[in-house]
Design an enzyme around this catalytic site. Structure first.
Site, PDB file in Angstrom:
ATOM      1  N   CYS A  67       0.849  -1.202   0.000  1.00  0.00           N
ATOM      2  CA  CYS A  67       0.000   0.000   0.000  1.00  0.00           C
ATOM      3  C   CYS A  67       0.884   1.251   0.000  1.00  0.00           C
ATOM      4  O   CYS A  67       1.676   1.466   0.921  1.00  0.00           O
ATOM      5  CB  CYS A  67      -0.905   0.002   1.215  1.00  0.00           C
ATOM      6  N   CYS A  87       1.387   3.740   3.056  1.00  0.00           N
ATOM      7  CA  CYS A  87       1.637   3.200   4.398  1.00  0.00           C
ATOM      8  C   CYS A  87       3.119   3.148   4.748  1.00  0.00           C
ATOM      9  O   CYS A  87       3.938   2.617   3.986  1.00  0.00           O
ATOM     10  CB  CYS A  87       1.022   1.805   4.514  1.00  0.00           C
ATOM     11  N   CYS A 139     -16.729  -0.691  10.438  1.00  0.00           N
ATOM     12  CA  CYS A 139     -16.059   0.612  10.392  1.00  0.00           C
ATOM     13  C   CYS A 139     -15.214   0.625   9.129  1.00  0.00           C
ATOM     14  O   CYS A 139     -14.337  -0.216   8.956  1.00  0.00           O
ATOM     15  CB  CYS A 139     -15.198   0.784  11.642  1.00  0.00           C
TER      16      CYS A 139
END
Length: 390
Positions: A69, A72, A202
């Site tokens: 990613c 990150c 979430c």
């Protein structure tokens, strides 16, 4: 402004805006910014009053992630000088969580780097959840462990987890430009697994990765369709040593418009200001409380946040109050589990306004230099011998 009156009316009815209306919010001028905040603030106060929910992050396992990613600092190939450590023991994690709860946090978010948990990892986290709940009456626990395999969400729920976080991050169309080691569909599947297991889902986004207005609207509409109970809005923290380390695409004004658009599309959902608020909202953070009803207290996973005491002072000074453990966060119709009927689910549609060119022009006129000095690697709390920031 007719647009804002329409959006307030729709927000109070939980009616989905059109894509063009959502794009138009992102395309508003700085001269209209306070009007946008005031309008979205009416929707926020209707559903959540002046309460602010505090959440606290505990990084159970930091760094050394095999995923790529681009945003990150824990990614494969990252040279960011972050803390790297393996799994915290349950008592260590419980001690870290207790600091956040003592600072006013109602929810503890347990996060571990990696593609997804093994069954042994789920056992570890289950023990940690028990330790935290045994020592902190009434606390909510949210797990964030990556992609889930079949049955793992159910095991976490049985262990006492209240919620599961897994962000979509960006639009489906551009996801492959950000990450190649898993897919957008993998992320959607994990959110759906959490929902099906009875966990409060979430899921949110990261703004500032070079996306267009259309990408932002796409991901927020997709979140509305997935129907999570909470939507964290992260603003990219550009870590040196990551592929996006030089991406400084946000202004405080842009961040407020993104939060307002999210509130209009997800009016009765817990909208959380997550990572990067100190870096990009800076002195305009109190205005964002009129849009979001939830923030993280203290530090983040690998970066330092605002001092916990300053967070509490900011909330009080802005005329808001910290949500207590005895208060229910979500409106009654959501808390009762009755808002997963697909009502008002978005369509795909198209829109011509709010283009990437407008975004670039909006940010270019400010002349602001990137605030690299505000990106500080976390050196305290979990994984260290120093007291946490809470």
């Amino acid at each position: 402004m007719d647009l804002l009156n329409t959006l307030v009316d729709k927000g109070l009815r939980r009616e989905l805006p059109t894509r063009d209306e959502a794009l138009a919010v992102l395309a508003t001028s700085d001269d209209d910014l306070l009007d946008v905040v005031a309008a979205a603030g009416k929707v926020r106060r209707h559903w959540f009053g002046r309460r602010v929910k505090l959440n606290y992050l505990v990084n159970l396992k930091s760094g050394l992630c095999p995923e790529d990613c681009s945003y990150c600092s824990q990614r494969l190939g990252s040279t960011a000088g972050i803390l790297k450590y393996t799994w915290l023991k349950p008592d260590q994690a419980s001690d870290a969580a207790a600091a956040g709860v003592a600072g006013g946090a109602k929810r503890v978010c347990l996060v571990a780097s990696g593609r997804g948990p093994t069954d042994r990892d789920v056992d570890r986290v289950s023990e940690t959840i028990k330790a935290i709940k045994d020592n902190n009456e009434g606390v909510e626990v949210c797990a964030c462990l990556g992609l889930l395999s079949d049955g793992q969400a159910e095991r976490l729920r049985e262990a006492g987890a209240d919620a599961y976080n897994h962000n979509l991050n960006t639009s489906e169309a551009t996801y492959g430009e950000i990450t190649t080691t898993h897919t957008y569909e993998d992320r959607v599947d994990t959110v759906q697994k959490a929902h099906a297991a009875g966990l409060s889902a979430c899921s949110g986004l990261i703004a500032g990765m070079g996306e267009t207005d259309e990408d932002l609207v796409d991901v927020v509409f997709s979140l509305r369709e997935l129907d999570p109970d909470s939507v964290p809005v992260n603003f990219l923290i550009p870590f040196e040593g990551t592929p996006l380390g030089k991406e400084w695409n946000l202004t405080p004004q842009r961040c407020l418009r993104i939060l307002a658009m999210t509130r209009f599309v997800c009016p009765d959902v817990e909208v959380r200001i997550a990572g990067g608020r100190e870096v990009h909202l800076r002195t305009m953070q109190p205005l964002a409380l009129h849009l979001a009803n939830s923030i993280f207290l203290g530090d983040y996973l690998t970066s330092e946040g605002q001092a916990g005491k300053a967070d509490l002072e900011m909330i009080a000074d802005a005329g808001f109050e910290v949500e207590g453990t005895g208060q229910v966060t979500l409106p009654e119709h959501r808390a009762a589990g009755g808002c997963h009927d697909g009502g008002g689910v978005c369509g795909s549609g198209g829109g011509a306004c709010g283009s990437g060119e407008e975004q670039q022009a909006d940010e270019a006129h400010t002349g602001a230099e990137p605030r690299t000095d505000l990106v500080a690697v976390r050196r305290r709390g979990a994984g260290t011998d120093l007291a946490p920031n809470a």
